[in-house]
Design a protein around this motif. Structure first.
Motif, short mmCIF file in Angstrom:
data_model
loop_
_atom_site.label_atom_id
_atom_site.label_comp_id
_atom_site.label_asym_id
_atom_site.label_seq_id
_atom_site.Cartn_x
_atom_site.Cartn_y
_atom_site.Cartn_z
N ILE A 2 24.19 37.35 48.93
CA ILE A 2 24.87 37.01 47.81
C ILE A 2 23.53 36.61 47.36
O ILE A 2 22.91 36.34 46.97
CB ILE A 2 25.12 34.82 48.59
N THR A 3 24.13 37.56 45.38
CA THR A 3 23.82 37.79 44.42
C THR A 3 23.35 36.61 43.21
O THR A 3 22.53 35.85 42.27
CB THR A 3 23.94 38.98 43.65
N ASP A 4 24.35 35.37 43.73
CA ASP A 4 24.52 34.76 42.62
C ASP A 4 24.57 33.07 43.11
O ASP A 4 24.91 32.37 42.56
CB ASP A 4 25.66 35.32 41.71
N LEU A 5 24.16 33.10 44.21
CA LEU A 5 23.97 31.86 45.13
C LEU A 5 23.89 31.26 44.11
O LEU A 5 22.62 31.18 43.67
CB LEU A 5 23.69 32.17 46.27
N LYS A 6 24.01 29.52 44.16
CA LYS A 6 23.61 28.57 43.12
C LYS A 6 23.41 27.47 44.69
O LYS A 6 24.25 27.09 45.15
CB LYS A 6 24.30 28.16 42.28
#
Length: 151
Positions: A2-6
């Motif tokens: 996951i590259t854009d996990l917030k």
């Protein structure tokens, strides 16, 4: 991967605005402003179709954000029941400077932070003082009884 996990922490509570204000002060965060063009979160949620009866009282300011953008957003989710048992997850506030700082200085810093948090609505449960092991911390509760540690 996951590259854009917030990451967002969610804390159940009965009074989201009160806890948002406390934790903003405790963490050096800020209460999250409503999205433009709305003056309040209530106005935003009403515009999104959330029924008035689901919004409770106040302007619905129920989240805090790190103004530096480093820490996670924290959302205070309103639930009908008060806290009943010990938290399985709690926040640790590291204010002492770590073991490279003299024990007396670390203790002074922790006690000063304890007093600051008490003035914001927290209460101290117990002080854990072990100069032999080099450990000094305070276990506290936020205004709704959620545990936190100051070390």
């Amino acid at each position: 991967m996951i590259t854009d996990l917030k990451l967002q922490l969610t804390i159940d509570c009965t009074d989201p605005e009160r806890l948002a204000a406390f934790w903003a002060a405790a963490l050096g965060y800020e209460v999250e402003p409503p999205p433009a063009p709305f003056a309040t979160w209530r106005a935003h949620w009403l515009d999104q179709g959330v029924p008035e009866e689901e919004l409770g009282e106040g302007d619905c300011s129920d989240s805090v954000i790190d103004p530096r953008g480093a820490g996670p957003r924290i959302w205070f989710q309103q639930v009908p029941e008060p806290k009943g048992v010990k938290n399985r997850l709690h926040l640790d506030l590291g204010v002492s400077g770590g073991r490279s700082v003299p024990f007396a200085t670390r203790k002074e810093r922790v006690l000063a932070e304890m007093k600051r948090l008490e003035s914001a609505g927290a209460s101290a449960l117990r002080i854990e003082d072990s100069e032999n092991s080099g450990s000094f911390s305070v276990v506290m509760q936020d205004p709704e009884g959620n545990e936190l540690c100051v070390h």
